[in-house]
Structures are given as C-alpha cells and as structure tokens.
Design an enzyme around this catalytic site. Structure first.
Site, mmCIF file in Angstrom:
data_model
loop_
_atom_site.group_PDB
_atom_site.id
_atom_site.type_symbol
_atom_site.label_atom_id
_atom_site.label_comp_id
_atom_site.label_asym_id
_atom_site.label_seq_id
_atom_site.Cartn_x
_atom_site.Cartn_y
_atom_site.Cartn_z
ATOM 1 N N LYS A 28 32.248 70.915 47.766
ATOM 2 C CA LYS A 28 31.877 71.893 46.731
ATOM 3 C C LYS A 28 30.356 71.949 46.566
ATOM 4 O O LYS A 28 29.766 73.017 46.539
ATOM 5 C CB LYS A 28 32.506 71.518 45.372
ATOM 6 C CG LYS A 28 34.009 71.569 45.346
ATOM 7 C CD LYS A 28 34.557 71.252 43.969
ATOM 8 C CE LYS A 28 34.264 69.830 43.505
ATOM 9 N NZ LYS A 28 34.852 68.774 44.342
ATOM 10 N N THR A 29 29.759 70.762 46.454
ATOM 11 C CA THR A 29 28.313 70.735 46.276
ATOM 12 C C THR A 29 27.627 71.298 47.516
ATOM 13 O O THR A 29 26.615 71.985 47.434
ATOM 14 C CB THR A 29 27.849 69.299 45.970
ATOM 15 O OG1 THR A 29 28.567 68.842 44.817
ATOM 16 C CG2 THR A 29 26.363 69.238 45.679
ATOM 17 N N ASP A 211 27.323 73.460 39.341
ATOM 18 C CA ASP A 211 28.126 72.377 39.920
ATOM 19 C C ASP A 211 28.839 71.637 38.783
ATOM 20 O O ASP A 211 28.386 71.672 37.648
ATOM 21 C CB ASP A 211 27.187 71.408 40.678
ATOM 22 C CG ASP A 211 27.950 70.560 41.695
ATOM 23 O OD1 ASP A 211 29.193 70.697 41.786
ATOM 24 O OD2 ASP A 211 27.305 69.772 42.402
ATOM 25 N N GLU A 212 29.962 70.989 39.097
ATOM 26 C CA GLU A 212 30.686 70.166 38.108
ATOM 27 C C GLU A 212 31.026 70.977 36.851
ATOM 28 O O GLU A 212 30.867 70.501 35.726
ATOM 29 C CB GLU A 212 29.847 68.942 37.699
ATOM 30 C CG GLU A 212 29.289 68.137 38.853
ATOM 31 C CD GLU A 212 30.265 67.081 39.382
ATOM 32 O OE1 GLU A 212 31.416 67.022 38.883
ATOM 33 O OE2 GLU A 212 29.876 66.347 40.298
ATOM 34 N N GLN A 242 38.331 65.814 37.776
ATOM 35 C CA GLN A 242 37.148 64.975 37.599
ATOM 36 C C GLN A 242 36.439 65.245 36.276
ATOM 37 O O GLN A 242 35.256 64.963 36.128
ATOM 38 C CB GLN A 242 36.168 65.194 38.754
ATOM 39 C CG GLN A 242 36.715 64.722 40.082
ATOM 40 C CD GLN A 242 35.661 64.812 41.169
ATOM 41 O OE1 GLN A 242 34.673 64.102 41.167
ATOM 42 N NE2 GLN A 242 35.882 65.712 42.115
ATOM 43 N N ARG A 595 34.687 58.041 45.361
ATOM 44 C CA ARG A 595 33.291 57.850 45.776
ATOM 45 C C ARG A 595 33.229 57.152 47.128
ATOM 46 O O ARG A 595 32.204 57.156 47.802
ATOM 47 C CB ARG A 595 32.505 56.991 44.753
ATOM 48 C CG ARG A 595 32.343 57.539 43.355
ATOM 49 C CD ARG A 595 31.874 58.953 43.326
ATOM 50 N NE ARG A 595 33.018 59.867 43.183
ATOM 51 C CZ ARG A 595 32.967 61.148 43.504
ATOM 52 N NH1 ARG A 595 31.890 61.692 43.987
ATOM 53 N NH2 ARG A 595 34.049 61.916 43.357
HETATM 54 N N1 ATP Z 1 32.453 71.405 56.727
HETATM 55 C C1 ATP Z 1 32.061 70.148 56.668
HETATM 56 N N2 ATP Z 1 32.040 69.377 57.787
HETATM 57 C C2 ATP Z 1 31.657 68.088 57.735
HETATM 58 N N3 ATP Z 1 31.258 67.462 56.614
HETATM 59 C C3 ATP Z 1 31.242 68.167 55.473
HETATM 60 C C4 ATP Z 1 31.638 69.538 55.428
HETATM 61 N N4 ATP Z 1 31.524 69.965 54.153
HETATM 62 C C5 ATP Z 1 31.075 68.922 53.434
HETATM 63 N N5 ATP Z 1 30.899 67.844 54.207
HETATM 64 C C6 ATP Z 1 30.452 66.505 53.780
HETATM 65 O O1 ATP Z 1 31.471 65.964 52.939
HETATM 66 C C7 ATP Z 1 30.925 65.134 51.939
HETATM 67 C C8 ATP Z 1 31.398 65.603 50.569
HETATM 68 O O2 ATP Z 1 30.806 66.847 50.269
HETATM 69 P P1 ATP Z 1 30.355 67.236 48.796
HETATM 70 O O3 ATP Z 1 29.595 66.130 48.195
HETATM 71 O O4 ATP Z 1 29.765 68.584 48.859
HETATM 72 O O5 ATP Z 1 31.808 67.300 48.111
HETATM 73 P P2 ATP Z 1 32.190 67.657 46.615
HETATM 74 O O6 ATP Z 1 33.399 68.526 46.686
HETATM 75 O O7 ATP Z 1 31.032 68.195 45.918
HETATM 76 O O8 ATP Z 1 32.603 66.230 46.055
HETATM 77 P P3 ATP Z 1 32.662 65.739 44.526
HETATM 78 O O9 ATP Z 1 33.878 66.384 43.938
HETATM 79 O O10 ATP Z 1 32.820 64.272 44.602
HETATM 80 O O11 ATP Z 1 31.408 66.188 43.867
HETATM 81 C C9 ATP Z 1 29.419 65.206 52.105
HETATM 82 O O12 ATP Z 1 29.006 64.091 52.830
HETATM 83 C C10 ATP Z 1 29.223 66.497 52.886
HETATM 84 O O13 ATP Z 1 28.039 66.458 53.668
HETATM 85 MG MG MG Z 2 29.964 67.504 44.224
#
Ligand code: ATP
Ligand code: MG
Length: 663
Positions: A28-29, A211-212, A242, A595
């Site tokens: 997402k981030t 975000d969040e 979350q 995490r």
């Molecule tokens: N398409 C992709 N291919 C490979 N790695 C990816 C891809 N998209 C995201 N990632 C990697 O996955 C990990 C998680 O991504 P991110 O932090 O954006 O998730 P999130 O949904 O924001 O998580 P959270 O809910 O914990 O905030 C990061 O290390 C990011 O670089």
């Molecule tokens: Mg995130």
C-alpha cells in the site's frame, strides 16, 4: 521490483477518489510512493501541489527516501510529504492571525499541557489528570468546543471537565500556545469557517495521498475532506485490521464513511503480500480471523513456508531480556551478512524496555529506541529548550519561568509572584510585565536589576538567534548561562556529567539539523515539539537493533522480529481486557506479527514482578489462537528448553567475536 496488476491500476487511476484497501505488507505504501512519481512524471502535476500524509515522522522520512529514487532532488524538495500534525502546523503558522495566534506560537507537548491542567484542576492524582487530559483530547478530536462539550456532558464529571476544557483553552491562548490536538483542530475549524482560505489550500494541494487511513480520527478525516474539496482528487490507503489508535480517537469506520461521502469512490484491493514468509502470514491471518470483519480481504505470499515461529517461555523479565539478547547475538554470528538493524524488538508498553536495555548493554549490542521516554522529556533538555521557546515566543509563560529560574539568577519565587500578579491584573504575559515600569516598581531593587539584566540578555539572544548558525548560537547561549557548571554543581555523582553529555547531544543534533536544512535555531525550535509526538529524535546512523512499542512499529518491516511480553495482562493489556477492547489488542498483535519478514519469535514470562510482588503469568490468549502447526513452543515445563546446547555453547564465543568486530 515489478508492480502487480492491481498496484499498477491503483497508481494509474486518476478518474476520481480511490481507496486501496489491503492487508499488511501488500504494498500500500509503495503504491503511494509510486503514485507520487506517476503524478509528477506522467500526469503533469507540479510536485508542490501534491501532499502525501503519513502517520509518523519516521514513516514520512522513509517515504521521502523511497521517493528520492524515483524523482529528482529538486522535485522531491517541492513535494509535501508529512504527518497530519506537521501539515496542520504549517497551515497554522501561515494562518495564525486568523485564529488569534501570532506566527511564532509555542507548541505544548503532553507534559506541558498536563502542567496547565494540573494548575486548573488543583492537587488531584496522576490518574485523574490523565483522565482529564484524555477526555479533553477526545473532545478536541471530535471537533467539539468547550460549550458543545458542556451541552453534551452526560454526568457531573463530564460537566466539570468541560469547564476545565474551557479554562485550559483560555490559558493556552494567553500563552500563545497550542497543544498537539490543536495543530489539526484549528486548521480544520478555520477551513470549515472560511471559504476563501479553504479555497486557497485546495488550490495549493491539488492531489492528496493518505497512508494508514484506518487510523485517522474525526478531526483528521474532516481536514482531509476539506482539503480535497469537491473534485475528489485523492488516494487513501488503509487496512481496517491495523487500526490501533482508537484510544486517540481514531475511527476505522472512516474507511466506510469514505464510501458514503464519495459515492464514486473506486476501491482496489491488493492481495499479494511481499513481506513475510507464508507461515508468518498464516499466523497473522488466523489470529485476526477472531475479530469481526469490516471488509473481506485475502492475503497470500509467494515466499515459501519459512522458519517456524518460536514461542519461548522465560522465567522472568530478566531472563526474557537475556534470552532475546543471546538469540540476537547467535543469529548475527551464524549469518555474518545480517546487520543489527535487521532485528526489531517490539513490546506493548515502554516500561518493558528497561530490562532489554540492560541485557543489550551488557551484551554490548548497540540499540536504538524509538517511541520511548523521549530524549526531549529529560529535564536538562527541557531547560535548554525553554530558552529557545522564549526566544520564539516570549509570551510562553511556562517557558519563561523555566528559563528565568534555571540556572538561578537571583529571581526567586517572590519576584515571580509579584510579576505574575501584575500580569494577571493587566492581562499581560510575564515577559510583557517584566518590561512594564508599573510592574518593576513593585520589585525590590536587587530583583529589579537581575530581571533587567535577563531581559537585556533575551533581547541580545533574540537578535543573535536569527542570524547565527544554529549550533554556534546554542554553544554561545550555553556558555553565557554557564549551563555546564550549573549541571555539575547541582547534580550528585556522575549525573551532572551525563546530563551535560545529553545537552551536548542536543547541541550536535541542532547543529546538524541547522546545516542540513539551512535553518536557524528559532525555526528548528518551532518543530521540535512535534518530534516528540510519536517517536524520538532521529538517531545517528549506526548499525543497531531497533527497539520500539508495537504502536510505533506500524508500517515498518524487519527480517527478524522479537515480540516480548506475550502474556495475559501485558498483551492483551489488562485495562483493554477489562474495558472490552480486545479486538484492538488483537489488531495490535496482527500489526506486530506482520512486521516480520523471515523470522518471528514470541516470548512470555512465567513470573513477573508487579508492585514488588512476584506474580505468575499466563501466556497470551493470542498464542492459543495461532495455528499450532506453525509455532514451536519452547521452555514451558512440558516442552524443550529454550537454549539448545549448540546455541548455549556458542554464546560466549559469539560474544567474543562481536567484541573483536567492534575493535
Ligand atoms: N510488486 C512488488 N514486488 C515486490 N516487492 C514489493 C511489491 N510491492 C511492494 N513490495 C515490497 O513489499 C514490502 C511491503 O510493502 P509496503 O510497506 O508498501 O506494504 P504496506 O501494505 O504498506 O504494509 P503495511 O500495511 O504494513 O503498512 C516492501 O518491502 C515493498 O518494497
Ligand atoms: Mg504501509
């Protein structure tokens, strides 16, 4: 790293409002950072018209780093990447006049506002004070004025608190100060009431990314809507599982509200997790499945089954801390490529950090702590900051009193009392009173002279502060007030030296910040209070184990995670169980588990000392909720010991190796 189809779709969707709803680690981030680059490079948005809002300063910093790889340095500089609080602060500094504040208002942290409340309420206990603070904060976050709070008060206590709220606000205004809640509440009210200013900000920030989003409170949500305006240009991302800030008024129902408020809202779900091994994910999914669902979500990972998740029973807190420290040493030495910063130790409450700090220190493992007792809460640091606050905003009475009395300079309680009386009668700040001949005539000759010397010094510092480099100015200030001698003289044993070292640490930090951001000390002073909000001061870039509360770990990821204190009463927290907030505790567990990238270890103590008494503890119910085939329970009476022979034997040699490395 290729983007998957849904991510791409989310990034390129510009036809209207968009919500990306997905579980932990699904990118997402990443969608937000990539979308910022897309908006600039492909959709032609000027970077200064894009605002991305994150939850913590740390997250904002990480986001900036990620974007730095996608846009030019020049473009990055123009973007608005910040927390709600710093965006609010920026708006408020610009519009201060409109809300009856001068530009250089002070920002009070929880400690400062606690003191004001204490003065209003009188001598009630810590608990009563905390409840008052919490109650007022919730009203503020629900955008209720003291009058509205009084109207809606449901019992005698609430009525009283509404009156306290009213005089608390009056006091803040008299000091030309705002608290953390006001940083968002005041701009929100202003945009609600003033169409012209609203329009100005809507034109300035044309695309909003949040975000969040599950952790926005009513006030933040309102601000977000006001900034978005009618054309609905925004992307919000969030995960209802979350949502962990209900105690600060956060409301995950805001995700659902978005759908009501923006009927043309597009919702995109991401389902692939790119962070954790399958076992870690399975545990997370299973635990959270015990909660009622707001939205249906799936989450899967391609990263293989991964290590089994270990659950370690430890004898007590000391043993728990030693076990974690030893395991970190062992893992680090078995895999020389991993860094200490690949490890995170997470806990439910800050008090749990004490044993860990000791264990890590005695094992000579460097660590960084965030979200703990803030560096900025230390008395000696607050003393120095009080000077900076006075220079910024001389009407900040609490800072004025602190500065004028530390170190002592002949201005004692009776002088301050007289000054205070005069100030109150004439509706002045202490600083204004100290310049008033009427007030001065009530003082003894010696006190008057001392006061005038101080006032002249303040005037001199004010002009120096604006033109000297921040670090240099602070050094000169500390010299002229003989702060080192003051600390060494008034503190017992080594504590004066330690305090002076902390002050020097602050000096270096301010000097660095001044150089890096091209700011003088007054400008730096305006934002310091914000840093204390969710995490501590940025620490120097050394390789170190990360220690933080579960709340502070949101959005972050680490290859190795240790989640300590998994016991009933600790996690889930006793108060939450009593108050029926188990769902939120479970979400916190979900955040903690997710995490971890490769390796997750949970620990719990069999015994724990509470109020000087040993208490037997039961393992957290969340452990029972995990799929038993994915966890390995060690150290309980009926299971294997925690330290295997190989690990035990190598502990000493690992420590020796570490020491060698350090040399
Ligand atoms: N398409 C992709 N291919 C490979 N790695 C990816 C891809 N998209 C995201 N990632 C990697 O996955 C990990 C998680 O991504 P991110 O932090 O954006 O998730 P999130 O949904 O924001 O998580 P959270 O809910 O914990 O905030 C990061 O290390 C990011 O670089
Ligand atoms: Mg995130």
């Amino acid at each position: 790293m290729l983007l998957n189809r849904q991510q791409k779709q989310a990034i390129e969707y510009l036809d209207g409002p968009l919500l990306v709803l997905a579980g932990a680690g699904s990118g997402k981030t990443r969608v937000i950072t990539e979308k910022i680059a897309y908006l600039v490079n492909k959709a032609g948005y000027p970077p200064q018209q894009i605002a991305a809002i994150t939850f913590t300063n740390k997250a904002a910093k990480e986001m900036q780093e990620r974007i730095a790889g996608l846009l030019s340095a020049q473009q990055c500089k123009l973007l608005n990447v910040s927390t709600f609080h710093s965006l609010g602060m920026r708006m408020l500094r610009e519009e201060a006049n409109e809300v009856g504040l001068k530009k250089k208002f002070s920002i009070f942290d929880a400690g400062d506002s606690g003191k004001i409340l204490h003065e209003i309420i009188g001598s009630s206990g810590k608990d009563a004070l905390f409840r008052a603070q919490q109650r007022i904060s919730l009203w503020k976050n629900a955008l209720l004025s003291p009058e509205q709070a009084l109207d809606g008060a449901e019992n005698e206590w609430e009525k009283q608190m509404a009156l306290v709220y009213a005089s608390y606000q009056d006091t803040l205004l008299a000091y030309q100060a705002v608290d953390f809640d006001d940083l968002i509440r005041l701009p929100t009210l202003l945009l609600q009431q003033n169409a012209e200013i609203r329009y100005k900000w809507q034109m300035r920030l044309r695309y909003l990314l949040v975000d969040e989003c599950q952790d926005t409170n009513e006030c933040q949500y309102a601000l977000m809507k006001l900034l978005i305006g009618a054309d609905g240009k925004f992307t919000a991302v969030g995960d209802d599982d979350q949502s962990i800030y209900a105690w600060r008024g956060a409301n995950m129902e805001n995700l659902r509200l978005l759908q009501q408020d923006y009927p043309n809202l597009e919702v995109i779900k991401l389902e692939q997790n790119y962070r954790s091994s399958a076992r870690i994910l399975r545990i997370a999914n299973q635990v959270i499945s015990h909660n009622p669902k707001l939205f249906e979500k799936k989450l899967w990972s391609e990263y293989g089954l991964g290590d089994v998740v270990q659950v370690l029973a430890c004898k007590n807190e000391e043993h728990e801390a030693d076990t974690v420290a030893n395991r970190i040493l062992f893992a680090k030495n078995s895999h020389p490529k991993i860094k200490l910063s690949d490890f995170a130790i997470l806990y439910r409450g800050n008090h749990q950090a004490k044993w860990l700090e000791e264990a890590l220190r005695s094992a000579r493992i460097p660590y960084k702590m965030s979200g703990g007792q803030s560096f900025f809460d230390r008395a000696e640091i607050k003393d120095v900051l009080a000077y900076i606050r006075v220079l910024n905003n001389p009407d900040d009475d609490p800072a004025f009193i602190r500065a004028i009395t530390t170190p002592k300079r002949g201005i004692g309680e009776s002088t301050l009392n007289r000054l205070n009386e005069f100030a109150r009668d004439h509706n002045l700040s202490l600083y204004q009173a100290a310049q008033d001949t009427g007030a001065l005539s009530t003082l003894a000759t010696k006190a008057k002279q001392d006061l005038q010397v101080f006032m002249l010094q303040v005037a001199q510092w004010q002009s120096d502060a604006a033109c000297k480099p921040a670090g240099e100015f602070l050094n000169a200030l500390l010299d002229s007030i003989k702060f080192e001698a003051h600390l060494l003289l008034h503190e017992e044993g080594k504590s004066g030296e330690i305090k002076w070292r902390n002050v020097m640490d602050l000096q270096r930090w301010i000097a660095n910040k001044g150089e890096k951001d091209g700011k003088n000390i007054l400008e730096i002073g305006q934002t310091i209070a914000l840093i204390t909000l969710l995490e501590g001061k940025e620490q120097e870039e050394v390789d170190a184990v990360n220690m933080m509360t579960l709340h502070a770990s949101k959005g972050l990821e680490f290859p190795y995670v240790y989640l300590i204190g998994c016991e009933e009463g600790v996690f889930p927290h006793g108060d939450s169980v009593e108050e029926g907030n188990l769902d939120e505790e479970r979400r916190l567990m979900y955040v903690g588990i997710t995490r971890a990238k490769q390796n997750l270890t949970l620990t719990h103590c069999v015994k724990r000392k509470k109020m000087g008494q040993w208490q037997f503890m039961t393992p957290s119910r969340f452990i029972d909720e995990m799929p038993q085939e994915d966890i390995e329970i060690l150290g309980r009476k009926d299971s294997a010991p925690i330290v295997s022979k190989a690990e035990g034997k190598s502990r000493l040699s690992s420590m020796m190796d570490m020491l060698k490395d350090k040399k």
